[in-house]
Design a protein around this motif. Structure first.
Motif, PDB file in Angstrom:
ATOM      1  N   GLY A 194       0.815  -1.219   0.000  1.00  0.00           N
ATOM      2  CA  GLY A 194       0.000   0.000   0.000  1.00  0.00           C
ATOM      3  C   GLY A 194       0.842   1.260   0.000  1.00  0.00           C
ATOM      4  O   GLY A 194       0.312   2.369  -0.178  1.00  0.00           O
ATOM      5  N   GLY A 195       2.148   1.111   0.171  1.00  0.00           N
ATOM      6  CA  GLY A 195       3.053   2.257   0.153  1.00  0.00           C
ATOM      7  C   GLY A 195       3.150   2.955  -1.192  1.00  0.00           C
ATOM      8  O   GLY A 195       3.680   4.062  -1.281  1.00  0.00           O
ATOM      9  N   ILE A 196       2.613   2.330  -2.263  1.00  0.00           N
ATOM     10  CA  ILE A 196       2.660   3.022  -3.572  1.00  0.00           C
ATOM     11  C   ILE A 196       1.465   3.968  -3.746  1.00  0.00           C
ATOM     12  O   ILE A 196       1.416   4.725  -4.710  1.00  0.00           O
ATOM     13  CB  ILE A 196       2.740   2.049  -4.778  1.00  0.00           C
ATOM     14  CG1 ILE A 196       1.430   1.281  -4.984  1.00  0.00           C
ATOM     15  CG2 ILE A 196       3.936   1.121  -4.661  1.00  0.00           C
ATOM     16  CD1 ILE A 196       1.324   0.601  -6.350  1.00  0.00           C
ATOM     17  N   PHE A 197       0.472   3.909  -2.827  1.00  0.00           N
ATOM     18  CA  PHE A 197      -0.687   4.806  -2.943  1.00  0.00           C
ATOM     19  C   PHE A 197      -0.230   6.266  -2.845  1.00  0.00           C
ATOM     20  O   PHE A 197       0.689   6.577  -2.093  1.00  0.00           O
ATOM     21  CB  PHE A 197      -1.711   4.528  -1.843  1.00  0.00           C
ATOM     22  CG  PHE A 197      -2.355   3.158  -1.911  1.00  0.00           C
ATOM     23  CD1 PHE A 197      -2.400   2.450  -3.101  1.00  0.00           C
ATOM     24  CD2 PHE A 197      -2.915   2.574  -0.782  1.00  0.00           C
ATOM     25  CE1 PHE A 197      -2.992   1.193  -3.170  1.00  0.00           C
ATOM     26  CE2 PHE A 197      -3.506   1.327  -0.835  1.00  0.00           C
ATOM     27  CZ  PHE A 197      -3.548   0.624  -2.026  1.00  0.00           C
ATOM     28  N   LEU A 216      -4.852  -2.427   3.454  1.00  0.00           N
ATOM     29  CA  LEU A 216      -4.826  -1.593   2.236  1.00  0.00           C
ATOM     30  C   LEU A 216      -5.807  -0.420   2.387  1.00  0.00           C
ATOM     31  O   LEU A 216      -5.505   0.712   2.017  1.00  0.00           O
ATOM     32  CB  LEU A 216      -5.188  -2.412   0.996  1.00  0.00           C
ATOM     33  CG  LEU A 216      -4.155  -3.425   0.491  1.00  0.00           C
ATOM     34  CD1 LEU A 216      -4.702  -4.177  -0.724  1.00  0.00           C
ATOM     35  CD2 LEU A 216      -2.834  -2.755   0.123  1.00  0.00           C
ATOM     36  N   ARG A 217      -6.993  -0.714   2.930  1.00  0.00           N
ATOM     37  CA  ARG A 217      -8.023   0.321   3.091  1.00  0.00           C
ATOM     38  C   ARG A 217      -7.525   1.423   4.045  1.00  0.00           C
ATOM     39  O   ARG A 217      -7.643   2.611   3.756  1.00  0.00           O
ATOM     40  CB  ARG A 217      -9.303  -0.326   3.631  1.00  0.00           C
ATOM     41  CG  ARG A 217     -10.503   0.589   3.665  1.00  0.00           C
ATOM     42  CD  ARG A 217     -11.661  -0.091   4.365  1.00  0.00           C
ATOM     43  NE  ARG A 217     -11.342  -0.351   5.768  1.00  0.00           N
ATOM     44  CZ  ARG A 217     -11.637  -1.489   6.408  1.00  0.00           C
ATOM     45  NH1 ARG A 217     -12.229  -2.478   5.778  1.00  0.00           N
ATOM     46  NH2 ARG A 217     -11.327  -1.630   7.692  1.00  0.00           N
ATOM     47  N   ILE A 223      -3.406   8.079   3.433  1.00  0.00           N
ATOM     48  CA  ILE A 223      -2.733   8.825   2.363  1.00  0.00           C
ATOM     49  C   ILE A 223      -3.729   9.700   1.587  1.00  0.00           C
ATOM     50  O   ILE A 223      -3.340  10.500   0.749  1.00  0.00           O
ATOM     51  CB  ILE A 223      -2.001   7.807   1.429  1.00  0.00           C
ATOM     52  CG1 ILE A 223      -0.898   7.076   2.206  1.00  0.00           C
ATOM     53  CG2 ILE A 223      -1.403   8.461   0.196  1.00  0.00           C
ATOM     54  CD1 ILE A 223      -0.297   5.869   1.486  1.00  0.00           C
ATOM     55  N   SER A 224      -5.051   9.533   1.867  1.00  0.00           N
ATOM     56  CA  SER A 224      -6.119  10.195   1.086  1.00  0.00           C
ATOM     57  C   SER A 224      -6.077   9.746  -0.371  1.00  0.00           C
ATOM     58  O   SER A 224      -6.108  10.549  -1.301  1.00  0.00           O
ATOM     59  CB  SER A 224      -6.006  11.721   1.151  1.00  0.00           C
ATOM     60  OG  SER A 224      -6.099  12.154   2.478  1.00  0.00           O
ATOM     61  N   CYS A 225      -6.000   8.434  -0.527  1.00  0.00           N
ATOM     62  CA  CYS A 225      -6.001   7.841  -1.876  1.00  0.00           C
ATOM     63  C   CYS A 225      -7.340   7.133  -2.057  1.00  0.00           C
ATOM     64  O   CYS A 225      -7.717   6.300  -1.237  1.00  0.00           O
ATOM     65  CB  CYS A 225      -4.845   6.832  -1.970  1.00  0.00           C
ATOM     66  SG  CYS A 225      -5.094   5.505  -3.157  1.00  0.00           S
ATOM     67  N   PRO A 226      -8.091   7.461  -3.124  1.00  0.00           N
ATOM     68  CA  PRO A 226      -9.360   6.755  -3.375  1.00  0.00           C
ATOM     69  C   PRO A 226      -9.082   5.323  -3.853  1.00  0.00           C
ATOM     70  O   PRO A 226      -8.541   5.129  -4.944  1.00  0.00           O
ATOM     71  CB  PRO A 226     -10.023   7.589  -4.472  1.00  0.00           C
ATOM     72  CG  PRO A 226      -8.932   8.400  -5.099  1.00  0.00           C
ATOM     73  CD  PRO A 226      -7.814   8.520  -4.114  1.00  0.00           C
ATOM     74  N   LEU A 227      -9.424   4.337  -3.020  1.00  0.00           N
ATOM     75  CA  LEU A 227      -9.164   2.929  -3.357  1.00  0.00           C
ATOM     76  C   LEU A 227     -10.468   2.232  -3.717  1.00  0.00           C
ATOM     77  O   LEU A 227     -11.464   2.368  -3.001  1.00  0.00           O
ATOM     78  CB  LEU A 227      -8.501   2.230  -2.155  1.00  0.00           C
ATOM     79  CG  LEU A 227      -8.243   0.723  -2.279  1.00  0.00           C
ATOM     80  CD1 LEU A 227      -7.259   0.406  -3.409  1.00  0.00           C
ATOM     81  CD2 LEU A 227      -7.705   0.155  -0.961  1.00  0.00           C
TER      82      LEU A 227
END
Length: 537
Positions: A194-197, A216-217, A223-227
């Motif tokens: 998940g570090g690539i988010f 992952l969630r 990170i404020s990444c929409p998954l």
């Protein structure tokens, strides 16, 4: 010269013991990038699709690249490891860059790094980092429309993770691998992946077990990444003809579903010139994650999925009486998927008339993987012979620069093969004989057997053999019956071993020989180099 950047075995052990702060290693990568004449912001121009995962990340990348290429886009694709030639790692429009292009960019980067060294830094990055830098330079100079970048190991601290603004990220199926680097639970590994988010950059993943999916969630939320969670391929097939995949095996459907979402998201981003993010398909949440859009795959998408080629993964080569099944599976779950694929392929085959069928396993495992666990999973395939060899195409590696690996020594790899044989014999419920480790004493003036550790006669039922290189293993398995693999006459001593001698006549008489090559992508690469000479051209 590239091979001098490999870390030798002794030094590798030392590094493992004194591993520095991973964040510092990422900063070092940015420094190498700057010394090579690029800034991190320059990579934004590559419109990157960044993909990680334990299993299927390479196949997912291959599907994604082929789909987008079928739209007429100029694609770059960086992957690892290579199977036969190092140039395979850097592709443009699906093809490895030419030797001329590789040479040009290699020396350009090498000299640039030489010129910029000072007392405070190591002049050359290690092998994988060098190739990563080189790929970025190639893609920028050759003006690709987009680059599909496969993570090397992990994610958070992988050297590809200097990418700041990818267009979209993907996480394929997670499992246990590279435990000494990433951690020994799927949750720890999920944290690394998940570090690539990236903030505001959409990311997609396939259905995972609840534990790693929750990690992952949480990572995405921090990170404020929409998954988004990819719907199954069946959902995208509703109302249209079924999708045909260029890669065999049921497990490729999950990779194809992820690839469709990555390609679809990238195309939407291109249409909007980089604004916004994908709409979730329906308000429904699964494990508190929004589902990615369900859409009708376009004709270009269908074509891309059908035309995808990714050698060494669920690959079949039919050669006269021999059928070679090649799959670089090297984790427990990928070996399980490989076994399902192999057994299904055997069920669907035409049975030959006149003569027996023989099943042969050719196996090696490297790194910190558990060979006993992997071999146990392969038992249901009911092999007549199990053959073990190191990932060396020939005993002497001269003229094999692409296959050289300085990170291990010959003694180490041969001892591992003997351990694999012991595990297999133990699984075959044969009591391992104390003689198992004793090498044959050569006849005075005669050549030493190329087979290591012959069994005493009473343990021959295990039908397992160790060869010192891939070429000798293939010579024994094929018995001159593969129309393309026709090496010079077998070396003396290839049949001195009782199992080898009796097995040779069985293999010569067999109506069909089914060979599964698995356990290591590097083993599969070495086998392909010998079976498909065109790949070395």
């Amino acid at each position: 010269m590239l091979n001098t950047l490999q870390t030798n075995a002794g030094y590798l052990e030392q590094v493992k013991r004194q591993r520095g702060d991973p964040q510092t290693q990422l900063e070092a990568m940015e420094l190498y990038l700057a010394r090579s004449g690029l800034q991190v912001e320059d990579l934004d121009r590559l419109n990157i699709i960044h993909v990680t995962g334990t299993k299927g990340k390479g196949s997912t990348c291959a599907f994604t690249e082929c789909i987008l290429r079928s739209y007429g886009l100029k694609t770059g694709f960086f992957s690892s490891p290579h199977l036969v030639q190092v140039r395979e790692r850097i592709r443009i429009n699906g093809q490895p860059i030419s030797p001329e292009l590789f040479t040009k960019y290699f020396w350009r980067l090498y000299h640039r790094l030489e010129e910029t060294k000072d007392g405070s830094c190591v002049s050359m990055p290690p092998y994988f980092r060098f190739l990563t830098l080189m790929a970025f330079h190639v893609f920028l100079q050759e003006k690709v429309d987009l680059a599909v970048v496969e993570v090397g190991i992990g994610g958070a601290y992988d050297c590809t993770n200097i990418i700041r603004k990818p267009v979209v990220c993907g996480v394929s199926s997670l499992g246990i691998d590279h435990t000494s680097l990433l951690g020994d639970t799927v949750e720890k590994i999920a944290w690394q992946k998940g570090g690539i988010f990236k903030q505001g950059v959409p990311a997609f993943t396939v259905l995972q077990p609840e534990g790693p999916l929750a990690v992952l969630r949480d990572r995405a939320q921090q990170i404020s990444c929409p998954l988004y969670l990819c719907p199954m391929l069946e959902a995208l097939e509703e109302g249209g003809p079924p999708l045909t995949l260029g890669l065999e095996g049921e497990h490729q459907r999950s990779n194809a579903a992820l690839a469709l979402q990555l390609a679809h998201c990238w195309l939407q981003w291109q249409d909007r010139h980089g604004a916004g993010e994908p709409k979730a398909s329906r308000p429904g949440l699964l494990w508190q994650l929004p589902l990615a859009p369900v859409f009708q795959p376009t004709s270009h998408m269908r074509l891309g999925l059908r035309n995808t080629e990714w050698p060494g993964r669920t690959q079949v080569l039919r050669r006269g009486p021999l059928t070679w099944y090649l799959d670089g599976a090297h984790t427990a779950s990928s070996v399980q998927a490989c076994v399902r694929w192999f057994r299904q392929a055997l069920q669907g085959r035409e049975r030959p008339s006149g003569g027996p069928e023989v099943r042969v396993l050719l196996f090696n495992a490297t790194g910190d993987r558990d060979p006993a666990a992997l071999l146990k999973l392969l038992q249901p395939c009911q092999f007549d012979y199990a053959v073990f060899c190191p990932n060396l195409t020939e005993v002497s590696s001269t003229g094999n620069a692409d296959q050289q690996n300085f990170t291990v020594t010959l003694d180490q790899v041969l001892l591992r093969c003997l351990e694999h044989q012991q595990h297999w014999n133990h699984l075959d419920e044969e009591q391992a004989s104390p003689d198992l480790w004793s090498a044959p004493s050569p006849e005075p003036g005669g050549s030493t057997s190329l087979l290591l550790a012959p069994h005493p006669p009473h343990t021959c039922s295990a039908s397992s053999l160790v060869f010192s290189c891939i070429s000798h293993a293939l010579q024994w398995i094929s018995q001159g019956r593969d129309p393309i693999f026709q090496p010079p006459s077998p070396p003396k001593g290839l049949l001195t071993h009782p199992v080898a001698h009796s097995g040779a006549s069985i293999l010569r008489e067999a109506a069909a020989i089914h060979v599964l090559v698995t356990g290591s992508l590097h083993l599969v690469g070495g086998v392909l180099k010998l079976l498909e000479p065109a790949l070395s051209q």
